[in-house]
Design a protein around this motif. Sequence first.
Motif, PDB file in Angstrom:
ATOM      1  N   THR A  28      51.497  35.395  46.319  1.00 15.89           N
ATOM      2  CA  THR A  28      50.487  34.602  46.264  1.00 15.89           C
ATOM      3  C   THR A  28      49.017  35.364  45.742  1.00 15.89           C
ATOM      4  OG1 THR A  28      50.002  33.556  48.884  1.00 15.89           O
ATOM      5  CG2 THR A  28      48.843  33.813  47.805  1.00 15.89           C
ATOM      6  N   LEU A  29      49.145  37.132  46.326  1.00 21.30           N
ATOM      7  CA  LEU A  29      48.955  38.020  45.117  1.00 21.30           C
ATOM      8  C   LEU A  29      48.859  37.686  44.037  1.00 21.30           C
ATOM      9  CD1 LEU A  29      48.101  40.916  47.900  1.00 21.30           C
ATOM     10  CD2 LEU A  29      46.689  38.928  47.296  1.00 21.30           C
ATOM     11  N   GLU A  30      49.888  37.867  43.448  1.00 22.77           N
ATOM     12  CA  GLU A  30      49.946  37.768  42.209  1.00 22.77           C
ATOM     13  C   GLU A  30      49.811  36.350  40.659  1.00 22.77           C
ATOM     14  OE1 GLU A  30      51.627  40.400  39.948  1.00 22.77           O
ATOM     15  OE2 GLU A  30      51.694  41.805  42.261  1.00 22.77           O
ATOM     16  N   LYS A  31      49.705  36.054  41.688  1.00 23.21           N
ATOM     17  CA  LYS A  31      49.307  34.605  41.175  1.00 23.21           C
ATOM     18  C   LYS A  31      47.732  34.453  41.095  1.00 23.21           C
ATOM     19  CE  LYS A  31      52.248  30.989  43.429  1.00 23.21           C
ATOM     20  NZ  LYS A  31      52.972  29.789  43.705  1.00 23.21           N
ATOM     21  N   LEU A  32      46.868  35.558  41.994  1.00 25.59           N
ATOM     22  CA  LEU A  32      45.309  34.990  41.032  1.00 25.59           C
ATOM     23  C   LEU A  32      45.889  35.616  39.904  1.00 25.59           C
ATOM     24  CD1 LEU A  32      43.906  36.585  44.937  1.00 25.59           C
ATOM     25  CD2 LEU A  32      44.256  34.366  44.093  1.00 25.59           C
ATOM     26  N   ARG A  33      43.986  36.264  39.394  1.00 23.23           N
ATOM     27  CA  ARG A  33      44.156  35.796  38.356  1.00 23.23           C
ATOM     28  C   ARG A  33      43.079  37.493  38.193  1.00 23.23           C
ATOM     29  NH1 ARG A  33      43.966  31.482  33.533  1.00 23.23           N
ATOM     30  NH2 ARG A  33      45.455  30.338  34.217  1.00 23.23           N
ATOM     31  N   THR A  34      43.401  37.923  39.358  1.00 19.47           N
ATOM     32  CA  THR A  34      42.124  39.069  39.557  1.00 19.47           C
ATOM     33  C   THR A  34      42.318  39.963  40.128  1.00 19.47           C
ATOM     34  OG1 THR A  34      39.452  39.494  39.769  1.00 19.47           O
ATOM     35  CG2 THR A  34      40.658  38.473  41.719  1.00 19.47           C
ATOM     36  N   SER A  35      41.682  41.122  40.566  1.00 15.00           N
ATOM     37  CA  SER A  35      43.134  42.290  41.238  1.00 15.00           C
ATOM     38  C   SER A  35      42.628  41.923  42.653  1.00 15.00           C
ATOM     39  CB  SER A  35      41.999  43.755  40.585  1.00 15.00           C
ATOM     40  OG  SER A  35      42.224  43.838  39.225  1.00 15.00           O
ATOM     41  N   ALA A  36      43.346  42.495  42.966  1.00 12.95           N
ATOM     42  CA  ALA A  36      43.276  41.954  44.839  1.00 12.95           C
ATOM     43  C   ALA A  36      43.802  42.824  45.242  1.00 12.95           C
ATOM     44  CB  ALA A  36      43.943  40.115  45.157  1.00 12.95           C
ATOM     45  N   VAL A  37      43.274  43.141  47.037  1.00 12.80           N
ATOM     46  CA  VAL A  37      43.663  44.827  47.685  1.00 12.80           C
ATOM     47  C   VAL A  37      43.539  43.955  48.724  1.00 12.80           C
ATOM     48  CG1 VAL A  37      43.680  46.707  48.552  1.00 12.80           C
ATOM     49  CG2 VAL A  37      43.375  46.530  45.798  1.00 12.80           C
ATOM     50  N   MET A  38      44.354  43.560  50.165  1.00  7.91           N
ATOM     51  CA  MET A  38      44.532  43.477  51.447  1.00  7.91           C
ATOM     52  C   MET A  38      43.986  44.854  52.447  1.00  7.91           C
ATOM     53  SD  MET A  38      46.296  40.258  52.989  1.00  7.91           S
ATOM     54  CE  MET A  38      45.609  39.225  52.382  1.00  7.91           C
ATOM     55  N   ILE A  39      43.379  44.841  53.082  1.00  8.63           N
ATOM     56  CA  ILE A  39      43.187  45.464  53.859  1.00  8.63           C
ATOM     57  C   ILE A  39      43.469  45.544  55.135  1.00  8.63           C
ATOM     58  CG2 ILE A  39      41.760  47.027  52.077  1.00  8.63           C
ATOM     59  CD1 ILE A  39      39.105  46.078  53.996  1.00  8.63           C
ATOM     60  N   ASP A  40      43.847  45.994  56.633  1.00  9.65           N
ATOM     61  CA  ASP A  40      43.152  46.189  57.731  1.00  9.65           C
ATOM     62  C   ASP A  40      42.363  45.669  58.321  1.00  9.65           C
ATOM     63  OD1 ASP A  40      43.522  47.976  58.656  1.00  9.65           O
ATOM     64  OD2 ASP A  40      46.009  48.292  59.088  1.00  9.65           O
ATOM     65  N   ASP A  41      42.135  44.958  59.268  1.00 10.54           N
ATOM     66  CA  ASP A  41      40.859  45.851  60.530  1.00 10.54           C
ATOM     67  C   ASP A  41      39.958  47.046  60.220  1.00 10.54           C
ATOM     68  OD1 ASP A  41      40.530  43.256  61.317  1.00 10.54           O
ATOM     69  OD2 ASP A  41      41.341  43.415  63.472  1.00 10.54           O
TER      70      ASP A  41
END
Length: 586
Positions: A28-41
């Motif tokens: 799912t993240l790779e399909k985004l056309r923008t830079s994406a970073v997921m962080i936890d709590d």
Amino acid sequence: MDDVAAPGREGTPLPGHEARCGALLEETLEKLRTSAVMIDDDGLVVATNSAAQSLLGRKASELLGQDFHDLLHRDRYGHPVPRTRCRIRKALLTGDTRHGDADWFACGDGTLVELSWLVTPYASGAGVTGASGALVMLYEPEQPEIDPGDAEHSAPLTELDRLALLAETTTQLTSTLDVDVALHRLAALTVPRLADWAVFDLLTERDEVRRVLVMEHKDGVLAGRDDLQGPMPPVPAESLMPLSRALRGAASSIAGPSTYQGPPDSGIAVEQQRLFNVTGMHSAAIAPIRGLRDVLGALTLGRSRRPEAFVPGDLPLLEDLTRRAGLALDNARLYQRQRKVAETMQRHLLPQVPVVPGLEMTARYVPAPDASSVGGDWYDAFPLSAPAHALSAPAHALAIGDVVGHDLEAAAGMAQVRNMLRAFAWSNPDAAPSAVVARLDEAVLHTAEVPMATMILATLTLGEDSLWRVRWTNAGHPPPLLITHDGQTRYLEEGRGMLLGTGVTLPRLDAVTVLPPRATLLLYTDGLVESPQHVIDHGLDRLRRHAASLAHRPLSSFCDSLLDQVRPSDNDDDVAVIALRTPPIP
């Protein structure tokens, strides 16, 4: 695709259903056309896509498991941003969706990149991938369209623009007590809004002149010119040149290359002539920077690319700016003088650790970053007087404590407690640590100007088996940490009792343990482990893990690395540390 960014922390493989969820998240993240970073709590990176890795110049392995804020977020000068001012962390804590037009982030090669961001909370099913946190999307800020016919600089300021600039200057300069930061902020406010160059010359306390900052607006960004900075010749009393007059406190004036075409009347005029030649400035406005009592320096705004020259009507605005700069620099210098006095006081209050044959011992003190640089944290180590029975060797006392407060009053109270402790321990070498602390508690309650305090008192003795023994009592302080040479760790939780100054009389306990060969005993104050964002157990676990990994380091390096790696970046408390290491098996 770049390195696979699995959503488990620090690359931990996920079994079964969680692994399938992780693969879906990655896809799912790779399909985004923008830079994406997921962080936890906790703000730790749990997933990224290849666009983010490319934008930040970092592999997935360099991002996963790292604190997003600590690793990446910077100000425009490359300094870490305090957590309390981080809007991304605020959004994470409040669960809000927020957007930022432009912030600075550190790339893998050490450069900075200015990015806009959007952060939005997420929460999904059970498992590692289901923990709540936030998705941070990073992208280059939109650049305003510039008409080719427009000049590189902005249009002349209206009266409303001038008032807004003065208000912004006041806000920016009064919110810092760092001279360097204040000058950079003023440069950013005036270039290119008013000029193409900003030059700051400051007078030192010995009336010497230093060109401390030269900033140029080039290719759309502010850039420093180190080659034009440095010491300057003295200010002659008879010179009529504009900069010399400004540094003596005369009114502001306008200068140009023709001002310095004739024979120079001083060394400082030669430097000004070089400044005009190198920068290509065709017009400059020069104004003194005045403090409450003295002239602190001068600001030169120069124009080289914008065609219009400065006119006398521009000088009142420049003088208003330098007047605000003078007040800010006055406050910053006063703070720095007080800070120096406080640091000197703290160094004299804290003792040198003694040389104990057969033991290594070292101590550290780190002042609070945003306070008066002194506080109630302290350590001590000293030999005790000879015991009444001549068969045992003299013991050494080891202590660490924290008096409530973060100011000079707390530091003075710390000195009282430490001195009384030394007197009680020295005069009663056979007394148990608990008895000494009980007597100290009574004295603190009735004679010292100390509200409350925590501390640990320990005595070190060498047994007939050539092994060192430590006997201690704990008055409400974080427990000592024992680290063996092979990396095993144990908090010494025994011997706990009430903190000092409460007025509650309860029995105090002692505990004894044998220190293994090549073991490290660490005593520390709570500034090393406490954070506004986490419970103290989180900090204690973090300290234990890092201490175990550093068990083989030399003791001095061990302490320095712990302070660098463990101390929370959002903690405004001071920190004291004292550590000892036992010798190998004889």
